[in-house]
Structure formats: C-alpha cells, structure tokens
Design an enzyme around this catalytic site. Structure first.
Site, mmCIF file in Angstrom:
data_model
loop_
_atom_site.group_PDB
_atom_site.id
_atom_site.type_symbol
_atom_site.label_atom_id
_atom_site.label_comp_id
_atom_site.label_asym_id
_atom_site.label_seq_id
_atom_site.Cartn_x
_atom_site.Cartn_y
_atom_site.Cartn_z
ATOM 1 N N ASP A 23 0.857 -1.179 0.000
ATOM 2 C CA ASP A 23 0.000 0.000 0.000
ATOM 3 C C ASP A 23 0.897 1.233 0.000
ATOM 4 O OD1 ASP A 23 0.878 0.166 2.609
ATOM 5 O OD2 ASP A 23 -1.032 -0.363 3.515
ATOM 6 N N ASP B 100 -7.167 -7.588 2.557
ATOM 7 C CA ASP B 100 -6.124 -7.631 3.570
ATOM 8 C C ASP B 100 -6.712 -7.074 4.844
ATOM 9 O OD1 ASP B 100 -4.605 -4.819 4.425
ATOM 10 O OD2 ASP B 100 -5.795 -4.661 2.588
#
Length: 377
Positions: free
Chosen positions: A91, A270
């Site tokens: 990310d 996630d």
C-alpha cells in the site's frame, strides 16, 4: 497484468479468477496476510507457504522509514530482503499518514509529515511514493491517496476525492514513465474514494477507470461506517469497475465482511484482524471466534477447531495454547497467529471452491449462520 475470470456465481456478483505476476499466480478471491515491515508477525516465509498464503502485503510508509530505500535497494528489493519469493503488494502509506492527524500537512504537492519514530520531517508525493515502491520491488503497488475519516462532511469528502484523483493521475503517469529495478514487472492499482456518498464514489470510480490502472481498490472503507453502507458502496462499484480487472477492498475485515464483499464482486482482501487479534488470544474457528485466555479452556484438551486440518489443530490443545498465552510464552502468540491466518486463508479458498461448484450463496448463508451464532460478525 493478466487477470482472467474463471467462474461466476449465478446468484450474485461473486467470481473466481487468476491474477498472474512475475512471482507467481494468485487465485481469487484471496486474503493477503499483512507483513507491514517486511514480516508477518512471528511467521516465517516458509510457514506462510505451508499455510497456503499466495500473496502478502507490506507497507510503503514503514519500509521507507526503516530499513529505508538505500538498504532495500542494496538488498535487491523486498523479496530478497525477507526471503519471500511469492507475490507481494505494497500500500502507499497514505492510510498511515492519514492516521498521523497531528503530525501531517496535506497540500496539492503531497503530504508533509513528521516521522512517528524520531519526529524528522518527511515528504510524500505521488511520484516519490512510486519511486519508493520501485525500490521495494512489490508486484502490485498502490498510489498515494487521502483517506477521509467517517463521518465527514460532504464538501470535505468531495475535495479530498478530487485531490486523490489528481494525485492518481500523477502517480499513473510517473509509473508509466519509469521501469522496475530488478527485472520483474510491477503493476499499479487505482484507489477509489468518495466515502459513502453514491455520486462521489461513482465519480471517483469512473475517473480512475479512464486512467487505465491494472486493477482497482475500493478505499476509505472500514473506518467506522456501518457495514451496510460499505456493502452499498461495493454494489455501486461493481457496476462501474471493469469486469476484466481485479478488485481489492482495502483493510477489510471480519469473516462476514469478506464473504459479503465477495458476494458483491470483490477479489482481494487484507486486514490485521487475524494477526492482531491472535496475539491477544482471540482465535477464529469455523464455529466462531473464541477468547482462548478464558478460564474455561484451562483443562480443554481438544484442538482449537476440531476436524480442521492444519498444523496447530493437529498438534496442540486449547489448554496448552492458553497456558502459553497466560505465562507470556512467544510460542502462544505464534500458534494463535498461525491458526487465524490458516482460518482466513481457508475462508477465501473455500469461497473459491464454492463459487466454482455453483454453491457459494447457500454455503455463505449457512456458514455465517453457524459462525455468527456465537456473536461473531
């Protein structure tokens, strides 16, 4: 990026697919264990493989701070650094910067913030976040975005979403003008924002689709909004985001969240729940979650989840793992983490199997009825 849809559920938007990367193929729907600092807490890479993890996630913000770009570049990227040869997603660090409310300043150029480690001043831009992820060498990278809190005024969410779109355009152009460092192709997903405002979420999604990212993430969810509002945003996103590209719901979530999101066309997930809660003794089983620190398990010599075929359930009892937790033995934290990751990976693997068999909707309803009968969500 090669992504192919292999099966569809006839009664919902659930689907199976295969996403191909230089470090391996990823069957979807898939759960990605979180390895924030290039480590899934207490679990070695070969143990992750034994758990059937197909892809893991690391965090750009934390890796940028430590060990830093210089060391990661000298190591030849994060795969070599941590000895993980499977796919890895990073990310952007945008959520972490977002959480530093008192330590950051957002501008058109990017984000100025103070390190939570030493207070040093740092600067993230859409371009240098791409550069850092090139150095990390992740298979899939996310662009810098701003994640509005919930609830937030419509005007703020709109302005924030427009800024995220401008940043996304800069990040996409920079990504396309640069090349990987280590000979392995990398891919970039766009992140939709817009809070729970239908028109703002739709606008964000349509504008990102025009930028032709390799996949799309639904961002800004699980920040406090009711689950039903999140599901409404997913149903909307399903009508706009391309069928031919993977869809990723960031930072979500509970087993119920995951199955309801799969039903609405999401492919990738996630969340820190299985690792964080495992370290606190909250353990996931097919019949619900249990607090393994509770006194009633002191002489319970059954496996955590009877009939569940994994390393923890084959070899250790509830009583033993509770003992480890209560005397502060690190092995207890590890076994609880392994059980929870194993359960989450089983959940998405079984969802794939049920979609392929044409039974997903019935299975999902039956599973959640039993799982939630113990008060789990």
């Amino acid at each position: 990026m090669e992504f192919s849809v292999t099966s569809k559920d006839s009664r919902s938007a659930a689907r199976c697919g295969v996403l191909s990367t230089a470090h391996g193929s990823i069957p979807t729907p898939i759960f990605m264990p979180v390895g924030t600092r290039a480590s899934v807490k207490s679990i070695e890479p070969d143990e992750l493989k034994a758990l059937d993890a197909k892809i893991i996630l690391a965090n750009t913000y934390h890796l940028f701070l430590k060990p830093g770009n210089d060391i990661l570049f000298k190591a030849g990227g994060v795969h070599r650094f941590m000895n993980w040869d499977g796919p890895l997603l990073t990310d952007s660090g945008g959520y972490q910067v977002y959480s530093l409310t008192d330590l950051r300043k957002i501008s058109e150029e990017g984000v100025m913030f103070k390190s939570h480690l030493d207070g040093s001043k740092l600067h993230f831009t859409p371009e240098n976040v791409v550069d850092t992820q090139r150095i990390i060498g992740s298979d899939i990278m996310m662009p810098l975005d701003e994640c509005p809190p919930w609830p937030a005024e419509r005007d703020y969410v709109q302005k924030s979403g427009e800024l995220t779109l401008r940043w996304a355009d800069r990040a996409r152009k920079h990504f396309l003008s640069t090349r990987p460092h280590y000979g392995c192709e990398q891919f970039q997903f766009g992140i939709t924002q817009g809070g729970t405002f239908d028109d703002l979420r739709a606008h964000s999604s349509r504008e990102l689709v025009k930028m032709e990212f390799d996949g799309y993430a639904v961002g800004g969810m699980a920040v406090g909004e009711p689950a039903e509002q999140m599901y409404r945003m997913l149903e909307l996103s399903h009508t706009i985001l391309p069928e031919s590209k993977p869809r990723y719901l960031m930072g979500v979530g509970t087993p119920s969240n995951i199955l309801n999101a799969i039903e609405r066309g999401i492919d990738m997930f996630d969340c820190v729940i299985p690792t964080r809660e495992g370290r606190n003794g909250r353990i996931y089983t097919r019949k619900g979650a249990i607090n393994l620190r509770a006194a009633k398990y002191a002489d319970d010599f059954r496996p955590i989840d009877e009939g569940f075929d994994n390393h923890v359930c084959r070899n250790y009892s509830r009583a033993y793992i509770r003992h480890l937790l209560n005397v502060g033995e690190i092995l207890g934290l590890k076994l609880c983490t392994m059980q929870n990751l194993s359960f989450y990976l089983w959940l998405t693997r079984t969802a794939r199997e049920q979609i392929a068999a044409g039974d997903f909707t019935d299975w999902k309803e039956s599973f959640l009825m039993e799982f939630n009968s113990n008060g789990n969500k």
